[in-house]
Scaffold this motif. Structure first.
Motif, PDB file in Angstrom:
ATOM      1  N   MET A 196       0.843  -1.164   0.000  1.00 54.01           N
ATOM      2  CA  MET A 196       0.000   0.000   0.000  1.00 54.01           C
ATOM      3  C   MET A 196       0.895   1.236   0.000  1.00 54.01           C
ATOM      4  SD  MET A 196      -3.113   0.964   2.598  1.00 54.01           S
ATOM      5  CE  MET A 196      -4.100  -0.393   2.058  1.00 54.01           C
ATOM      6  N   THR A 197       0.556   2.237  -0.787  1.00 51.35           N
ATOM      7  CA  THR A 197       1.344   3.460  -0.892  1.00 51.35           C
ATOM      8  C   THR A 197       0.484   4.652  -0.521  1.00 51.35           C
ATOM      9  OG1 THR A 197       2.610   2.503  -2.698  1.00 51.35           O
ATOM     10  CG2 THR A 197       2.716   4.878  -2.451  1.00 51.35           C
ATOM     11  N   PHE A 235     -11.870   5.225  15.658  1.00 49.48           N
ATOM     12  CA  PHE A 235     -10.644   4.425  15.683  1.00 49.48           C
ATOM     13  C   PHE A 235     -10.926   2.928  15.545  1.00 49.48           C
ATOM     14  CE2 PHE A 235      -7.207   2.104  17.760  1.00 49.48           C
ATOM     15  CZ  PHE A 235      -6.145   2.534  16.978  1.00 49.48           C
ATOM     16  N   GLU A 236     -11.992   2.466  16.163  1.00 50.37           N
ATOM     17  CA  GLU A 236     -12.285   1.025  16.081  1.00 50.37           C
ATOM     18  C   GLU A 236     -12.659   0.584  14.661  1.00 50.37           C
ATOM     19  OE1 GLU A 236     -15.901   3.098  17.921  1.00 50.37           O
ATOM     20  OE2 GLU A 236     -13.781   3.008  18.390  1.00 50.37           O
ATOM     21  N   ASP A 237     -12.917   1.540  13.768  1.00 47.13           N
ATOM     22  CA  ASP A 237     -13.243   1.238  12.372  1.00 47.13           C
ATOM     23  C   ASP A 237     -12.062   1.491  11.439  1.00 47.13           C
ATOM     24  OD1 ASP A 237     -15.904   0.596  13.083  1.00 47.13           O
ATOM     25  OD2 ASP A 237     -16.456   2.721  13.021  1.00 47.13           O
ATOM     26  N   ILE A 238     -10.863   1.472  11.985  1.00 44.92           N
ATOM     27  CA  ILE A 238      -9.676   1.803  11.191  1.00 44.92           C
ATOM     28  C   ILE A 238      -9.485   0.845  10.011  1.00 44.92           C
ATOM     29  CG2 ILE A 238      -8.049   0.494  12.619  1.00 44.92           C
ATOM     30  CD1 ILE A 238      -6.076   2.893  12.136  1.00 44.92           C
ATOM     31  N   ASN A 239      -9.799  -0.426  10.200  1.00 41.60           N
ATOM     32  CA  ASN A 239      -9.662  -1.377   9.091  1.00 41.60           C
ATOM     33  C   ASN A 239     -10.612  -1.035   7.956  1.00 41.60           C
ATOM     34  OD1 ASN A 239      -7.619  -2.841  10.342  1.00 41.60           O
ATOM     35  ND2 ASN A 239      -9.076  -4.181  11.383  1.00 41.60           N
ATOM     36  N   GLN A 240     -11.813  -0.603   8.302  1.00 45.24           N
ATOM     37  CA  GLN A 240     -12.775  -0.191   7.279  1.00 45.24           C
ATOM     38  C   GLN A 240     -12.268   1.064   6.557  1.00 45.24           C
ATOM     39  OE1 GLN A 240     -15.768  -1.895   6.470  1.00 45.24           O
ATOM     40  NE2 GLN A 240     -15.452  -0.608   4.680  1.00 45.24           N
ATOM     41  N   SER A 258     -10.447   3.404   1.606  1.00 47.62           N
ATOM     42  CA  SER A 258      -9.442   4.181   0.882  1.00 47.62           C
ATOM     43  C   SER A 258      -8.908   3.395  -0.310  1.00 47.62           C
ATOM     44  CB  SER A 258      -8.304   4.546   1.825  1.00 47.62           C
ATOM     45  OG  SER A 258      -7.308   5.261   1.149  1.00 47.62           O
ATOM     46  N   GLU A 259      -8.619   2.130  -0.075  1.00 47.73           N
ATOM     47  CA  GLU A 259      -8.077   1.293  -1.149  1.00 47.73           C
ATOM     48  C   GLU A 259      -9.084   1.064  -2.268  1.00 47.73           C
ATOM     49  OE1 GLU A 259      -5.727  -2.954  -1.719  1.00 47.73           O
ATOM     50  OE2 GLU A 259      -6.379  -2.341   0.267  1.00 47.73           O
ATOM     51  N   SER A 260     -10.362   0.908  -1.914  1.00 51.40           N
ATOM     52  CA  SER A 260     -11.384   0.631  -2.925  1.00 51.40           C
ATOM     53  C   SER A 260     -11.903   1.891  -3.606  1.00 51.40           C
ATOM     54  CB  SER A 260     -12.557  -0.121  -2.290  1.00 51.40           C
ATOM     55  OG  SER A 260     -13.280   0.747  -1.419  1.00 51.40           O
ATOM     56  N   GLY A 261     -11.585   3.062  -3.054  1.00 51.63           N
ATOM     57  CA  GLY A 261     -12.047   4.305  -3.666  1.00 51.63           C
ATOM     58  C   GLY A 261     -13.339   4.842  -3.095  1.00 51.63           C
ATOM     59  N   LYS A 275      -9.948  10.391   1.289  1.00 48.57           N
ATOM     60  CA  LYS A 275      -9.156  10.701   2.470  1.00 48.57           C
ATOM     61  C   LYS A 275      -9.905  10.261   3.723  1.00 48.57           C
ATOM     62  CE  LYS A 275      -5.561  12.615   4.390  1.00 48.57           C
ATOM     63  NZ  LYS A 275      -4.243  12.046   4.179  1.00 48.57           N
ATOM     64  N   PRO A 276      -9.585   9.083   4.252  1.00 50.23           N
ATOM     65  CA  PRO A 276     -10.214   8.663   5.507  1.00 50.23           C
ATOM     66  C   PRO A 276      -9.595   9.412   6.677  1.00 50.23           C
ATOM     67  CG  PRO A 276      -8.664   7.012   4.776  1.00 50.23           C
ATOM     68  CD  PRO A 276      -8.688   8.075   3.721  1.00 50.23           C
ATOM     69  N   LEU A 277     -10.439   9.914   7.581  1.00 49.61           N
ATOM     70  CA  LEU A 277      -9.976  10.583   8.786  1.00 49.61           C
ATOM     71  C   LEU A 277     -10.373   9.744   9.982  1.00 49.61           C
ATOM     72  CD1 LEU A 277     -10.948  14.280   8.042  1.00 49.61           C
ATOM     73  CD2 LEU A 277      -8.719  13.204   7.804  1.00 49.61           C
TER      74      LEU A 277
END
Length: 60
Positions: free
Chosen positions: A1-2, A38-43, A48-51, A55-57
């Motif tokens: 991931m970049t 924070f608990e949804d950081i994986n989502q 972000s990866e799927s578009g 910009k996820p905050l």
């Protein structure tokens, strides 16, 4: 991931330009971001990866 943060832009130039665009209605940054607990950081990473969001905050 970049990840890219402002690329090779000069923040002292870019940020005032973005603020001016936003104030003129030409840069709707609020439509480009999505807030996550924070608990949804994986989502946030997945979205972000799927578009889903540009910009996820993540807030703690």
């Amino acid at each position: 991931m970049t990840f890219v943060l402002e690329g090779d832009a000069v923040p002292q130039v870019l940020i005032p330009q973005l603020i001016a665009l936003c104030e003129a209605g030409g840069f709707p940054f609020d439509k480009l971001i999505k807030h996550y607990e924070f608990e949804d950081i994986n989502q946030a990473f997945e979205d972000s990866e799927s578009g889903v969001t540009l910009k996820p905050l993540v807030t703690v």
